[in-house]
Design an enzyme around this catalytic site. Sequence first.
Site, PDB file in Angstrom:
ATOM      1  CG  HIS A 152      24.141   5.479  42.339  1.00 13.19           C
ATOM      2  ND1 HIS A 152      24.590   4.321  41.769  1.00 13.19           N
ATOM      3  CD2 HIS A 152      23.837   5.164  43.627  1.00 13.19           C
ATOM      4  CE1 HIS A 152      24.557   3.340  42.660  1.00 13.19           C
ATOM      5  NE2 HIS A 152      24.110   3.827  43.797  1.00 13.19           N
ATOM      6  CG  ASP A 384      48.399   6.492  51.061  1.00 14.22           C
ATOM      7  OD1 ASP A 384      48.514   7.720  51.187  1.00 14.22           O
ATOM      8  OD2 ASP A 384      49.294   5.681  51.367  1.00 14.22           O
TER       9      ASP A 384
END
Length: 462
Positions: A152, A384
């Site tokens: 993070h 994608d």
Amino acid sequence: MNVRVVSTKIIKPVHDHNSPQPIARSITSITLSAFDRVSEDMHIAAIYAFRPPAPSNSAVATGLARVLSHYPEWAGWLGHDENNNPAILLNDKGVKLTEASVDSTFDEAVPLDLSPVHLSLQPSKHGIEELLQVQLTRFACGALVVGYTMHHRVADGHAASQFLVAWGRACRGLEVHRHSSLDRCSLFSPRNPPHVDFEHRGVEFASEEFARCLDYSFKGKIITYKAHFTKEFLKKLKSQATSGAPPRRSYTTVESLVAHLWRAVTIARGLDKNDTTNVRISVNGRTRLRRNVPDDYFGNLILWAYPRTTVKELVSRPLHYVAELIHRAVADVDERYFKSFVDFASSGAVEAEGLVPAPEPKGRDMCRNLDVDSWIRFPLYELDFGGGSPFYFMPSYVPVEGLVNFLPSLVGDGRIEVHVSLFDHNVAAFQQLCYSLDADTRNYGYNHNWDQVDKVKEMARL
């Protein structure tokens, strides 16, 4: 589900003619900004699933190597720069890539609701130095699950999403353009003279003694309940929240839904009416510091709002009262607040007083409070790798009672999916509340006397 590990290897950046090679190689470290340093010192994780024909593992790994040349932070380690400041070391140590397989089909093996089973589809988050890990799991049906863990302090959700979309482009052979600079701190220089206009002790920072003394005790098994809210329900909820609001005030869908869920969880928990409760809500500084910081800034740029009230006020006042608490608390974390935070973090007070980032009880009980993470605006379904968009997305299973996660609908029809982690003995009462718009005025005493609320609290304890 039996996940069999096939291989593990390290993927390092591969530079081509489109890579920012000279820039990356002229910089040996990236000093963490004040916003990076107060973010969670931990990995976040999630999984994506893709229907066949999915791209090969080799194609996904090749795309990862390409995109790492544009985002060299992920191939580095956390350490310190030449001035001993916390930094990302651009040492090209690489990203750990694990290949795995499952003998059954995806639909047979993977539960629809978030559970510990999902942990086997992502790399372990413990005892690692890699800032990014990837696990590619192939199922008997041909489905591909891409699980990842990301530290993070390298990036917040907004920036991480930016990287994931770029990774997909690299896999498809498309150009990857990164406009944001590797330099983080120059964008957040303190003012001269500094103006610390707000209190940051006890908000973003706490004493080390306070952090060590935090003790949260378990009260039972934690269940993550997945709630689905239709576009029609959300429209009615927003209208209900706005009814009776201050003049010209219209609350957002998220503000209205957070208000509704805050009350539902509070009643389901059976809290005492004199308790104080708050919600931790992330505020994106990109919208607050727009004149100085580009929207595609890569790093952490999050602070938090903490609307709070008593349990009695929360559940006995109209919904617009709660929505207004949330609206004002978020609005107060404005440009002045962000700049005040930078000035305080740069003042030397943190070091002189031995302050540390305010701890969050990860893996424990949030007690009377909620921690709301909204991923609604992230381009979750634009990833994608060459075989089309994912048909499934799931954040990592984190056993934190009181954690609430908002996700957009997979089909983009305006629905919102919410994962709410509660103790198992509170789930039934929460289910009765979360889908009921009538609860605000009739069934649960929100606008009536406290005796009616006590009845619901008693139901929550059964």
